[in-house]
Design an enzyme around this catalytic site. Structure first.
Site, PDB file in Angstrom:
ATOM      1  N   HIS A 186      32.588  43.824  28.428  1.00  0.00           N
ATOM      2  CA  HIS A 186      31.411  43.022  28.117  1.00  0.00           C
ATOM      3  C   HIS A 186      30.258  43.983  27.794  1.00  0.00           C
ATOM      4  O   HIS A 186      30.214  45.095  28.331  1.00  0.00           O
ATOM      5  CB  HIS A 186      31.079  42.195  29.371  1.00  0.00           C
ATOM      6  N   ASP A 230      33.503  46.177  37.029  1.00  0.00           N
ATOM      7  CA  ASP A 230      32.756  44.981  36.652  1.00  0.00           C
ATOM      8  C   ASP A 230      33.589  43.792  37.133  1.00  0.00           C
ATOM      9  O   ASP A 230      34.545  43.391  36.482  1.00  0.00           O
ATOM     10  CB  ASP A 230      32.555  44.963  35.136  1.00  0.00           C
ATOM     11  N   LYS A 250      28.231  32.878  38.318  1.00  0.00           N
ATOM     12  CA  LYS A 250      29.606  32.584  37.900  1.00  0.00           C
ATOM     13  C   LYS A 250      30.453  32.151  39.089  1.00  0.00           C
ATOM     14  O   LYS A 250      31.524  31.595  38.929  1.00  0.00           O
ATOM     15  CB  LYS A 250      30.232  33.807  37.236  1.00  0.00           C
ATOM     16  N   CYS A 275      29.751  38.370  23.901  1.00  0.00           N
ATOM     17  CA  CYS A 275      29.158  39.632  24.351  1.00  0.00           C
ATOM     18  C   CYS A 275      30.192  40.728  24.430  1.00  0.00           C
ATOM     19  O   CYS A 275      30.197  41.547  25.361  1.00  0.00           O
ATOM     20  CB  CYS A 275      28.459  39.470  25.698  1.00  0.00           C
TER      21      CYS A 275
HETATM   22  C1  LIG Z   1      33.050  40.599  32.350  1.00  0.00           C
HETATM   23  C2  LIG Z   1      31.593  40.345  32.418  1.00  0.00           C
HETATM   24  N1  LIG Z   1      30.766  41.355  32.745  1.00  0.00           N
HETATM   25  C3  LIG Z   1      29.438  41.192  32.839  1.00  0.00           C
HETATM   26  C4  LIG Z   1      28.850  39.982  32.569  1.00  0.00           C
HETATM   27  C5  LIG Z   1      27.367  39.869  32.662  1.00  0.00           C
HETATM   28  O1  LIG Z   1      26.972  38.991  33.677  1.00  0.00           O
HETATM   29  P1  LIG Z   1      25.454  38.578  33.807  1.00  0.00           P
HETATM   30  O2  LIG Z   1      25.028  38.028  32.497  1.00  0.00           O
HETATM   31  O3  LIG Z   1      25.447  37.553  34.876  1.00  0.00           O
HETATM   32  O4  LIG Z   1      24.704  39.814  34.180  1.00  0.00           O
HETATM   33  C6  LIG Z   1      29.667  38.896  32.234  1.00  0.00           C
HETATM   34  C7  LIG Z   1      29.096  37.564  31.985  1.00  0.00           C
HETATM   35  O5  LIG Z   1      28.972  37.096  30.894  1.00  0.00           O
HETATM   36  C8  LIG Z   1      31.057  39.086  32.142  1.00  0.00           C
HETATM   37  O6  LIG Z   1      31.872  38.076  31.796  1.00  0.00           O
END
Ligand SMILES: Cc1ncc(COP(=O)(O)O)c(C=O)c1O
Ligand SMILES: Cc1ncc(COP(=O)(O)O)c(C=O)c1O
Lengths: 412, 133, 412, 133
Positions: free
Chosen positions: A128, A206, A232, A370
């Site tokens: 991401h 992550d 989430k 993303c």
């Molecule tokens: C794998 C992963 N990493 C990081 C994130 C980032 O999370 P946040 O937007 O809550 O910081 C997400 C969420 O979209 C994700 O799916």
């Protein structure tokens, strides 16, 4: 909240989530976008209301009843989070806004002190942006290198590529997802941690997606850093967590400056508090932290064994149902995969799919999720994505399949 | 709010009237939405405001480009500018405008703010082209 | 919420705040710690519940109903905040966790690019740590200088000292509070902004306290940066705001990297989104932002004219009542001051005062109030502090005075 | 939960029995809480575990120091360590302990987690002093 492994009663669980009774365009809401952010159970909503209605004040050093009680409730969540991911101590739990901030915190503090120009950070092809852009920014500001570990065509970590990336000994951090938010792939984090450590590197995981679906044990994994978001995990927005091993935190300089994170302040010399407070500047997300505590209680009461079994059944059903639809292509086919399914349809753009499904009450996400570089690797510009939660039903997946058939008719 | 995929939209997406790169043109412009990978390339022949285009993207963008080419045919650059302005208003407010004719098929987009850009991208590309004329 | 200037009905207002009906140690709660964090009206609680119960999904690029509606509600608050402080455009409003993050964001991005080693940042002697420590950290990391503008014995900005601090032309930023959270002093921000600009410096205003009590017009002030927190303004925790002039934001590099803040990402080159999104990485505090919107609506409906008049009356009453108590010393006596009153009592430590008042149901704060250097300037190690909000009553101030008398008897 | 300011606390704060720096002592220790500016300096004479102190801080800390001096008088270092341990338990749990005698007056602090440090600071200072003996 009456579910146990034997009696996973999804109808009862759905009753805990007020929003699931909503209609969209006159249709029953079928919410298949939980990987972006999950819906909130009554218990979380109630916990947040309770703080605001009956027990609120700023935390720490309040010296009065409301502040003492709120501080106790707030700090109790630190223990709860530590237990939830099996951290060795509560001091290893830092509250942030979201996983993105957790990762940036590591890049700004540990990254700019423990890493030297010329050292390398390795990420995988399926990260991401939250676990890619901070390392690019570190590269550009600090002179570290950024290396990419390839994935196989089935969407799993390519261990040959991993070996190559680590071959010259320059990699000092492996920053990697535990579950892809596009392909649903779980990565073998224990093995990756062992690999990283054997090669003299730390590992940052992550855990944003994985923590929703599996019990996490940071000690068993031997994770150095672990990041996730509350929203989430059926908790509120505005609250995230960074776990890091105590000895690493002790050495890390602070991230932001302000109240709460100091030991003493004079114009010439300010000394910083011990972890975790050193990393929590200013008034924290008090209400949201307490909400996260309620979310963890909720998930724990159901139990990950039951959740995982339910979601495994859903995923298998979805792969079987969607996978046989004419013109539909599912991306990724990892051995170990969870309830996040990306797909494309011949002749229909992902955006068209999402909007047309929405007209039928079905919420899926479409776009690059993303993860732009991963789109390039997969040879697409965007995908549609359906993702499942503990409240998802087989009927909802059937509704999705039915919806896709209608779209196919429109565009045929 | 009307359905964003009127029959006309699907029809023009499937059977466009103005798609493709013409052999001759006076100016060109392009638009890109990196968020979703949508891309459009617009070619204009000054005489008769004859517009063709190439797209990579969703049905909404394709249909919008095709209907745009219809709508601007024979118009002056000033009239195109006015149409562009009215069209932006249509897709953001959802209020149909008799002057816009078939373009009104896109009014339903107003409920999908993240899709509006799909419909306006060809118009921005055309505006760019006309600036270069 | 039935108050207008003519009929400021504090009883009706109190009815809007469920927590004010609580008892503490069997006594009516008298909450005089609103400067640390304010209580929340029903309207804010309801707005947050509504999101979670009826209209929730992750924002931006959702392409489905719940996401579109949630994005619209979220972005509408940006307009609301822009209107609330009279920003020239919505793009000048950046959502952060709190004022502390807002100020750190400026120090990390603008501070490390627009400021050069050798440039100086000036702060006053009465800053909260949130507006001091980030500039110390910038000094230590980036080689800028940190200068201190003195205050007078009455607790106001010493303009002679200001002249001296700016004399050599090295100061490029004046970072200053609009209202002291210890002394209640308002600073003349229009005059300070003019002064800074005439001396080639920008001005950052810590509006954390002031924004609760006065209408703010960042254009009239000519502020370059303005920071505040939602939780002091009757809104939720976990949400803060940074205002900055558009032309400054355009030039600023991003703070954190991740989703939402990019235009496009490849391994080699990532381009960043335009402001404000460039500065908002990851899933924002969606529920809390919407809660902040409700708080602004609530305050606007009452109106700052009415609020200020009410609070002025309270402050005068408090100064008159507490000021005449045997052994009680009120710190600061600025001409322009608001409802934050710090005091000490001969023979009784501030901590003892706070705990003993708490036994009577009265919540005040005691300590250095995250302003340690100011304590040194005032010649104390800590103070007790009572602070007022729109729901505070004269009777509550009388209860405080009565409580202080009892403490005096105990320690006499 | 008992009131944190028992009469005994106020009494010892106002009229301490062991305040002041003695002319002779074998060891000293100190404690500081930068958060509130509390500071304590403890002086011990080995013989008879004779403790005096100087403080700058709140009534709780003052009274705690004075009651501590009473409680440890004549005890061995090991016994002091045990008392210290029991005392920490008392102020964190609020459960009175018959072995602690007058120190039980501080049990009410348990409801004020941010004040507990005020009461334990003299004990940490004493522990430091005994380490140096
Ligand atoms: C794998 C992963 N990493 C990081 C994130 C980032 O999370 P946040 O937007 O809550 O910081 C997400 C969420 O979209 C994700 O799916
Ligand atoms: C004047 C002032 N500035 C900054 C802050 C920091 O606010 P926050 O903790 O919400 O970031 C406060 C709050 O205590 C304050 O009173």
């Amino acid at each position: 909240m009456s579910a146990t492994l034997e009696t996973f009663d999804v109808a009862a669980i759905r009753d805990d989530f007020p929003i699931l009774k909503q209609q969209v365009h006159g249709k029953k809401l079928v919410f298949l976008d939980s990987a972006a952010s999950a819906q909130k159970p009554r218990a979380v909503i109630d916990a947040m209301c309770h703080v605001m209605e009956a027990q609120y004040a700023n935390v720490h050093r309040g010296l009065h009843y409301m502040s003492e009680k709120t501080s106790d409730a707030f700090e109790a969540v630190r223990d709860k989070v530590a237990g939830f991911i099996n951290a060795a101590s509560r001091e290893e739990i830092i509250f942030t806004r979201n996983a993105t901030e957790s990762i940036n915190l590591v890049a700004y503090t540990w990254g700019r002190t423990a890493l030297k120009p010329g050292d390398a950070v390795a990420v995988s092809e399926m990260e991401h942006h939250a676990n890619l852009v901070p390392w690019q920014m570190l590269r550009d500001a600090h002179g570290t290198e950024l290396r990419i570990v390839k994935i196989t065509d089935s969407g799993e970590i390519d261990f040959d590529s991993l070996e190559q990336v680590f071959a010259d000994g320059k990699v000092k951090l492996l920053a990697i997802t535990q579950m892809s938010n596009v392909l649903g792939t779980y990565t073998p984090v224990e093995r990756l941690a062992k690999f990283a450590h054997e090669h003299g590197a730390k590992i940052l995981i992550d855990g944003c997606q994985a923590i929703v679906h599996r019990a996490i044990d940071v000690q068993a994994i031997d994770a150095d850093f672990f990041a996730f978001s509350g929203h989430k995990l059926y908790g509120p927005t505005g609250i995230g967590v960074l776990y890091a091993k105590r000895e690493i935190l002790e050495e890390m300089p602070p991230f932001m400056g302000g109240g709460e994170m100091i030991a003493s302040v004079s114009y010439e010399k300010t000394t910083f508090a011990k972890p975790p407070f050193r990393f929590e500047a200013g008034t924290p997300a008090i209400i949201e932290t307490i909400g996260l505590g309620a979310a963890i209680d909720y998930v724990n009461a159901i139990g990950f064994e039951a959740i995982a079994a339910h979601e495994r059944a859903l995923t298998e059903h979805a792969l079987a149902t969607l996978g046989t639809l004419e013109g539909v292509n599912i991306l990724g086919q990892a051995q170990d995969r969870g309830g996040v399914i990306s797909f494309t349809m011949r002749g229909a753009h992902a955006h068209d799919i999402a909007t047309l499904l929405d007209r039928q009450g079905i919420a899926v996400r479409a776009g690059h999720h993303c993860a732009e570089p991963l789109m390039g690797r997969l040879g697409v510009t965007s995908t549609a994505r359906a993702s499942f939660a503990l409240y998802t039903t087989t009927e909802e997946i059937d509704a999705l399949a039915h919806g896709m058939q209608r779209i196919r008719q429109i565009f045929a | 709010m009307s359905h964003p995929y009127q029959a006309l939209i699907v029809e023009r997406h499937k059977h466009p009237l103005h798609a493709g790169k013409p052999a001759h043109f006076d100016a060109q412009g392009q638009g890109e939405n990196p968020i979703c990978g949508d891309a459009v390339h617009v070619y204009v022949s000054r005489k008769g405001m004859d517009v063709y285009y190439e797209t990579e993207g969703c049905a909404i963008m394709n249909a919008s480009a095709d209907l745009m080419a219809d709508a601007v045919a024979g118009k002056t650059p000033e009239q195109v500018e006015q149409l562009h302005h009215d069209f932006e208003k249509l897709v953001t407010t959802g209020e149909e405008n008799p002057d816009l004719g078939e373009l009104n098929a896109l009014a339903g987009l107003a409920a999908y703010s993240s899709r509006i850009r799909c419909a306006t991208l060809p118009w921005s590309a055309l505006a760019e082209a006309l600036h270069h004329v």
